[in-house]
Structures are given as C-alpha cells and as structure tokens.
Design a protein around this motif. Structure first.
Motif, mmCIF file in Angstrom:
data_model
loop_
_atom_site.group_PDB
_atom_site.id
_atom_site.type_symbol
_atom_site.label_atom_id
_atom_site.label_comp_id
_atom_site.label_asym_id
_atom_site.label_seq_id
_atom_site.Cartn_x
_atom_site.Cartn_y
_atom_site.Cartn_z
ATOM 1 N N ALA A 1 -52.207 -55.615 53.573
ATOM 2 C CA ALA A 1 -52.162 -54.251 53.048
ATOM 3 C C ALA A 1 -51.325 -53.338 53.931
ATOM 4 N N SER A 2 -51.357 -53.601 55.230
ATOM 5 C CA SER A 2 -50.665 -52.735 56.181
ATOM 6 C C SER A 2 -49.139 -52.823 56.085
ATOM 7 N N VAL A 3 -48.618 -53.880 55.448
ATOM 8 C CA VAL A 3 -47.167 -54.045 55.385
ATOM 9 C C VAL A 3 -46.633 -54.032 53.958
ATOM 10 N N LYS A 4 -47.516 -54.019 52.987
ATOM 11 C CA LYS A 4 -47.089 -54.082 51.587
ATOM 12 C C LYS A 4 -46.180 -52.898 51.279
ATOM 13 N N GLY A 5 -45.062 -53.195 50.637
ATOM 14 C CA GLY A 5 -44.095 -52.154 50.300
ATOM 15 C C GLY A 5 -43.062 -51.915 51.378
ATOM 16 N N ARG A 6 -43.294 -52.440 52.572
ATOM 17 C CA ARG A 6 -42.336 -52.269 53.677
ATOM 18 C C ARG A 6 -41.709 -53.600 54.101
ATOM 19 N N PHE A 7 -42.470 -54.678 53.990
ATOM 20 C CA PHE A 7 -41.994 -55.999 54.401
ATOM 21 C C PHE A 7 -41.774 -56.866 53.170
ATOM 22 N N THR A 8 -40.803 -57.756 53.266
ATOM 23 C CA THR A 8 -40.534 -58.704 52.199
ATOM 24 C C THR A 8 -40.379 -60.105 52.793
ATOM 25 N N VAL A 9 -41.174 -61.030 52.294
ATOM 26 C CA VAL A 9 -41.073 -62.416 52.733
ATOM 27 C C VAL A 9 -40.282 -63.192 51.681
ATOM 28 N N SER A 10 -39.394 -64.047 52.140
ATOM 29 C CA SER A 10 -38.606 -64.878 51.237
ATOM 30 C C SER A 10 -38.355 -66.225 51.901
ATOM 31 N N ARG A 11 -37.827 -67.162 51.127
ATOM 32 C CA ARG A 11 -37.602 -68.491 51.673
ATOM 33 C C ARG A 11 -36.427 -69.163 50.982
ATOM 34 N N ASP A 12 -35.838 -70.088 51.722
ATOM 35 C CA ASP A 12 -34.787 -70.946 51.194
ATOM 36 C C ASP A 12 -35.337 -72.367 51.279
ATOM 37 N N ASN A 13 -35.785 -72.907 50.170
ATOM 38 C CA ASN A 13 -36.423 -74.229 50.189
ATOM 39 C C ASN A 13 -35.458 -75.325 50.622
ATOM 40 N N ALA A 14 -34.198 -75.175 50.269
ATOM 41 C CA ALA A 14 -33.217 -76.191 50.637
ATOM 42 C C ALA A 14 -33.029 -76.268 52.148
ATOM 43 N N LYS A 15 -33.248 -75.141 52.817
ATOM 44 C CA LYS A 15 -33.061 -75.085 54.275
ATOM 45 C C LYS A 15 -34.383 -75.082 55.020
ATOM 46 N N ASN A 16 -35.497 -75.137 54.294
ATOM 47 C CA ASN A 16 -36.827 -75.040 54.928
ATOM 48 C C ASN A 16 -36.890 -73.842 55.870
ATOM 49 N N THR A 17 -36.413 -72.724 55.395
ATOM 50 C CA THR A 17 -36.343 -71.514 56.206
ATOM 51 C C THR A 17 -37.097 -70.391 55.504
ATOM 52 N N VAL A 18 -37.853 -69.647 56.303
ATOM 53 C CA VAL A 18 -38.574 -68.487 55.789
ATOM 54 C C VAL A 18 -38.069 -67.251 56.515
ATOM 55 N N TYR A 19 -38.009 -66.148 55.788
ATOM 56 C CA TYR A 19 -37.506 -64.885 56.328
ATOM 57 C C TYR A 19 -38.573 -63.806 56.188
ATOM 58 N N LEU A 20 -38.478 -62.819 57.072
ATOM 59 C CA LEU A 20 -39.324 -61.637 56.942
ATOM 60 C C LEU A 20 -38.426 -60.421 57.148
ATOM 61 N N GLN A 21 -38.151 -59.720 56.063
ATOM 62 C CA GLN A 21 -37.386 -58.480 56.132
ATOM 63 C C GLN A 21 -38.367 -57.340 56.348
ATOM 64 N N MET A 22 -38.213 -56.645 57.463
ATOM 65 C CA MET A 22 -39.135 -55.573 57.818
ATOM 66 C C MET A 22 -38.388 -54.249 57.790
ATOM 67 N N SER A 23 -38.902 -53.312 57.017
ATOM 68 C CA SER A 23 -38.282 -51.998 56.886
ATOM 69 C C SER A 23 -39.312 -50.921 57.179
ATOM 70 N N SER A 24 -38.827 -49.710 57.380
ATOM 71 C CA SER A 24 -39.717 -48.571 57.684
ATOM 72 C C SER A 24 -40.711 -48.942 58.774
ATOM 73 N N LEU A 25 -40.197 -49.527 59.823
ATOM 74 C CA LEU A 25 -41.062 -50.024 60.895
ATOM 75 C C LEU A 25 -41.776 -48.885 61.608
ATOM 76 N N LYS A 26 -43.007 -49.191 62.008
ATOM 77 C CA LYS A 26 -43.858 -48.216 62.701
ATOM 78 C C LYS A 26 -44.222 -48.780 64.073
ATOM 79 N N PRO A 27 -44.583 -47.899 65.007
ATOM 80 C CA PRO A 27 -44.998 -48.401 66.327
ATOM 81 C C PRO A 27 -46.139 -49.407 66.242
ATOM 82 N N GLU A 28 -47.016 -49.254 65.261
ATOM 83 C CA GLU A 28 -48.134 -50.191 65.125
ATOM 84 C C GLU A 28 -47.716 -51.565 64.620
ATOM 85 N N ASP A 29 -46.451 -51.730 64.249
ATOM 86 C CA ASP A 29 -45.934 -53.045 63.896
ATOM 87 C C ASP A 29 -45.534 -53.845 65.139
#
Length: 114
Positions: free
Chosen positions: A61-89
């Motif tokens: 709940a604390s990151v919903k709307g600010r963070f986006t998780v995605s993945r590339d199955n062919a590369k077995n890679t996961v990403y975390l795009q973090m936006s509107s970062l706060k000190p509590e992150d």
C-alpha cells in the motif's frame, strides 16, 4: 545454482526517480514469482512488489501508484521503477525469485535525501 545480480540503487532527492534491475541466472522454472523486498534500519523486511510469470502484480500500500514492477521473462530479469520517492523509501532493496525455493539478491541501497 541460481544467482541474482541487482543494480540501480543510489542517492536521490525526494520526489526523484530510480530504476532497480535484477537479473537471475541458473536453473529457474518458467513458472515463477519475482519481486522486491526492502529493509530499513531497525525495521523488518517488507514486501514491496512482486510479479508472476503470468503477469499478475502485487504492491504494498505504501508504494502503490508510485512504484511499478515489471519483468522480461526472456532475460529472467525483474525491474522496479520507483517514482515520487520519499525519505521513508530509504532502505536496502532485495530482489527475489521463487522457483521451488526462494533465492535472494545481495541487496542494493536506496537513499532518499536532500
């Protein structure tokens, strides 16, 4: 042997953005879950976001709307795009993959400070 290598952490000002990457190598079943936990000083490790190989996602709940998780199955890679970062992150972010058992990355520090 499964290895996870993370990259992308660092220092960012409040309101800024960062993108974390985590590449998994080794014997991983195609049906798996990948995602990110974080641990701040003096706090328990918490699940931030996860994604299944089928495309389902979960966000704390604390990151919903600010963070986006995605993945590339062919590369077995996961990403975390973090936006509107706060000190509590601010925390060490760990990627993980669940494939029969759970494997962890080494962690990458994210610091949000002016």
């Amino acid at each position: 042997q499964v290895q996870l290598v993370e990259s992308g952490g660092g220092l960012v000002q409040p309101g800024g953005s960062l993108r974390l990457s985590c590449a998994a190598s080794g014997s991983i079943f195609s049906d798996n879950i990948m995602g990110w936990y974080r641990q701040a000083p003096g706090k328990q490790r918490e699940l931030v976001a996860s994604t299944t190989s089928g495309g389902s996602t979960y966000y704390a709940a604390s990151v919903k709307g600010r963070f986006t998780v995605s993945r590339d199955n062919a590369k077995n890679t996961v990403y975390l795009q973090m936006s509107s970062l706060k000190p509590e992150d601010t925390a060490v972010y760990y990627c993980y993959v669940v494939s029969i058992r759970t494997y962890w990355g080494q962690g990458t520090q994210v610091t949000v400070s002016s």
